[in-house]
Design a protein around this motif. Sequence first.
Motif, PDB file in Angstrom:
ATOM      1  N   GLN A  90       6.602  10.407   0.981  1.00  0.00           N
ATOM      2  CA  GLN A  90       6.345   9.615  -0.215  1.00  0.00           C
ATOM      3  C   GLN A  90       5.566   8.345   0.116  1.00  0.00           C
ATOM      4  O   GLN A  90       4.620   7.975  -0.589  1.00  0.00           O
ATOM      5  CB  GLN A  90       7.661   9.252  -0.893  1.00  0.00           C
ATOM      6  CG  GLN A  90       8.422  10.430  -1.464  1.00  0.00           C
ATOM      7  CD  GLN A  90       9.832  10.047  -1.889  1.00  0.00           C
ATOM      8  OE1 GLN A  90      10.212   8.879  -1.859  1.00  0.00           O
ATOM      9  NE2 GLN A  90      10.629  11.034  -2.264  1.00  0.00           N
ATOM     10  N   ARG A  91       5.973   7.664   1.199  1.00  0.00           N
ATOM     11  CA  ARG A  91       5.280   6.430   1.566  1.00  0.00           C
ATOM     12  C   ARG A  91       3.804   6.690   1.881  1.00  0.00           C
ATOM     13  O   ARG A  91       2.924   5.915   1.490  1.00  0.00           O
ATOM     14  CB  ARG A  91       5.975   5.762   2.753  1.00  0.00           C
ATOM     15  CG  ARG A  91       7.284   5.084   2.380  1.00  0.00           C
ATOM     16  CD  ARG A  91       7.861   4.283   3.536  1.00  0.00           C
ATOM     17  NE  ARG A  91       8.422   5.135   4.564  1.00  0.00           N
ATOM     18  CZ  ARG A  91       9.682   5.561   4.582  1.00  0.00           C
ATOM     19  NH1 ARG A  91      10.514   5.220   3.608  1.00  0.00           N
ATOM     20  NH2 ARG A  91      10.128   6.323   5.561  1.00  0.00           N
ATOM     21  N   ALA A  92       3.530   7.794   2.601  1.00  0.00           N
ATOM     22  CA  ALA A  92       2.144   8.112   2.935  1.00  0.00           C
ATOM     23  C   ALA A  92       1.321   8.384   1.671  1.00  0.00           C
ATOM     24  O   ALA A  92       0.169   7.935   1.557  1.00  0.00           O
ATOM     25  CB  ALA A  92       2.104   9.325   3.871  1.00  0.00           C
ATOM     26  N   LEU A  93       1.914   9.092   0.707  1.00  0.00           N
ATOM     27  CA  LEU A  93       1.185   9.395  -0.524  1.00  0.00           C
ATOM     28  C   LEU A  93       1.001   8.155  -1.393  1.00  0.00           C
ATOM     29  O   LEU A  93      -0.069   7.958  -1.997  1.00  0.00           O
ATOM     30  CB  LEU A  93       1.925  10.489  -1.306  1.00  0.00           C
ATOM     31  CG  LEU A  93       1.839  11.890  -0.686  1.00  0.00           C
ATOM     32  CD1 LEU A  93       2.794  12.855  -1.391  1.00  0.00           C
ATOM     33  CD2 LEU A  93       0.414  12.421  -0.753  1.00  0.00           C
ATOM     34  N   ILE A  94       2.019   7.305  -1.476  1.00  0.00           N
ATOM     35  CA  ILE A  94       1.876   6.063  -2.236  1.00  0.00           C
ATOM     36  C   ILE A  94       0.811   5.177  -1.595  1.00  0.00           C
ATOM     37  O   ILE A  94       0.027   4.502  -2.278  1.00  0.00           O
ATOM     38  CB  ILE A  94       3.225   5.318  -2.327  1.00  0.00           C
ATOM     39  CG1 ILE A  94       4.235   6.125  -3.158  1.00  0.00           C
ATOM     40  CG2 ILE A  94       3.042   3.934  -2.932  1.00  0.00           C
ATOM     41  CD1 ILE A  94       3.891   6.231  -4.626  1.00  0.00           C
ATOM     42  N   ARG A  95       0.746   5.180  -0.249  1.00  0.00           N
ATOM     43  CA  ARG A  95      -0.294   4.416   0.441  1.00  0.00           C
ATOM     44  C   ARG A  95      -1.674   4.965   0.091  1.00  0.00           C
ATOM     45  O   ARG A  95      -2.617   4.188  -0.155  1.00  0.00           O
ATOM     46  CB  ARG A  95      -0.050   4.484   1.950  1.00  0.00           C
ATOM     47  CG  ARG A  95      -0.853   3.481   2.757  1.00  0.00           C
ATOM     48  CD  ARG A  95      -0.419   3.492   4.224  1.00  0.00           C
ATOM     49  NE  ARG A  95       0.962   3.072   4.374  1.00  0.00           N
ATOM     50  CZ  ARG A  95       1.957   3.856   4.748  1.00  0.00           C
ATOM     51  NH1 ARG A  95       1.725   5.149   5.013  1.00  0.00           N
ATOM     52  NH2 ARG A  95       3.191   3.397   4.869  1.00  0.00           N
TER      53      ARG A  95
END
Length: 390
Positions: free
Chosen positions: A362-367
């Motif tokens: 999720q963090r990678a996609l939000i980034r």
Amino acid sequence: MAPIAAVTTGGGTGAIATIQLFGESAETVLRAIFRRTDHGAFSLTTGRILLGDIFEGDQTIDQVTVGCEGPGEFAIHCHGNPLIVERIMDLLRHRGVEPVRAEWFLARVLMEREPTDAIGVEAKLALPAVKTIEGARIVANQTKAGLAATVRRWQADLGSVPVERIAAQAGQILRDSGAARLILSGCTIALVGPPNTGKSTLLNALAGREKAIVTDIAGTTRDWVSAEVRIPPLVATVIDTAGLDLSLVAGDRIDEIAQQKSVEALNCADLVLLVLDASEPAGQLPASLADLLVGRRTIAVLNKTDLPQQFDPSNLPERLQPVVRISAKRETGIADLVQAIHRALGLECLSPGAPVAFTERQRALIRRLAEAGSRDEMARVLADLLHGQG
């Protein structure tokens, strides 16, 4: 696609071990290696539990129970001897079953059941590892409200809202996610400072019990001493280090090792508490320690305020202002210190209902979303967030 299997109980010897088997041809595999105790026919309907044997050729490997948990989904409960577990897994492997880690198995099964709810699946996988009730609330909130609702709102607004606004909101979620990670997974706080400033006494005050040796002899702590401390909404590992001053270790191998361990604690810490002695004059912050603190989240703690005051905190660098005044011995000022810890870690402004990313995916996609330059790219990222890609 080949069926998969995973050992979902802990490693080592136990009374019972569980092997989960899943896939379209899982029933065919199971029928080839399992027979009822009376050798009679059996059906594998959901909710059915059977007693029998896992066998290979003419040899029985173990007596087991088999539970049917759904179409193509079975639980084999065998004896917990690691040799038996390994032999059953080898037998499954020879039948074309792919062995996987338990976490990967659960993710695959949940995604088969709920293929359009990746965030909900990840929440179910994350909850058992969460450290606090507050963390559980944060994760649970992301499935119907929180992150899931925000992603769906972004999808609905993508054609009418400027991409810069969505990117800015994604950036805020990333910042909030950093603070939320500390609540979910725990954090590490290092107590550093010159010898005999009361670091061990502060550790004991925070832990609520005697974990560190406390004496009036400077330099008593030569190695890490740590305690798991509840600082709602955090569970923190607080590490008491040897007094740090790298300029004093030349020629003393024991002191050199102690200083190296203190630096290791500093490097792994999410937050540093620099503990200084209010009853001593200035000059307590050696240049070697001041240099190590540059760029780190640090709170300057002025301890021993129950004694006559000699230290002038205005002599400290601007980045270490304002100081928090406490008496660890009398346990005064601890509430102010806890408030400062919350502020330094970004917890003061984090609402339990805020949307946050709680997995690395999720963090990678939000980034990616925060850096996206087009609506088409944003649309792909939003679909990946909801459907498990990325």
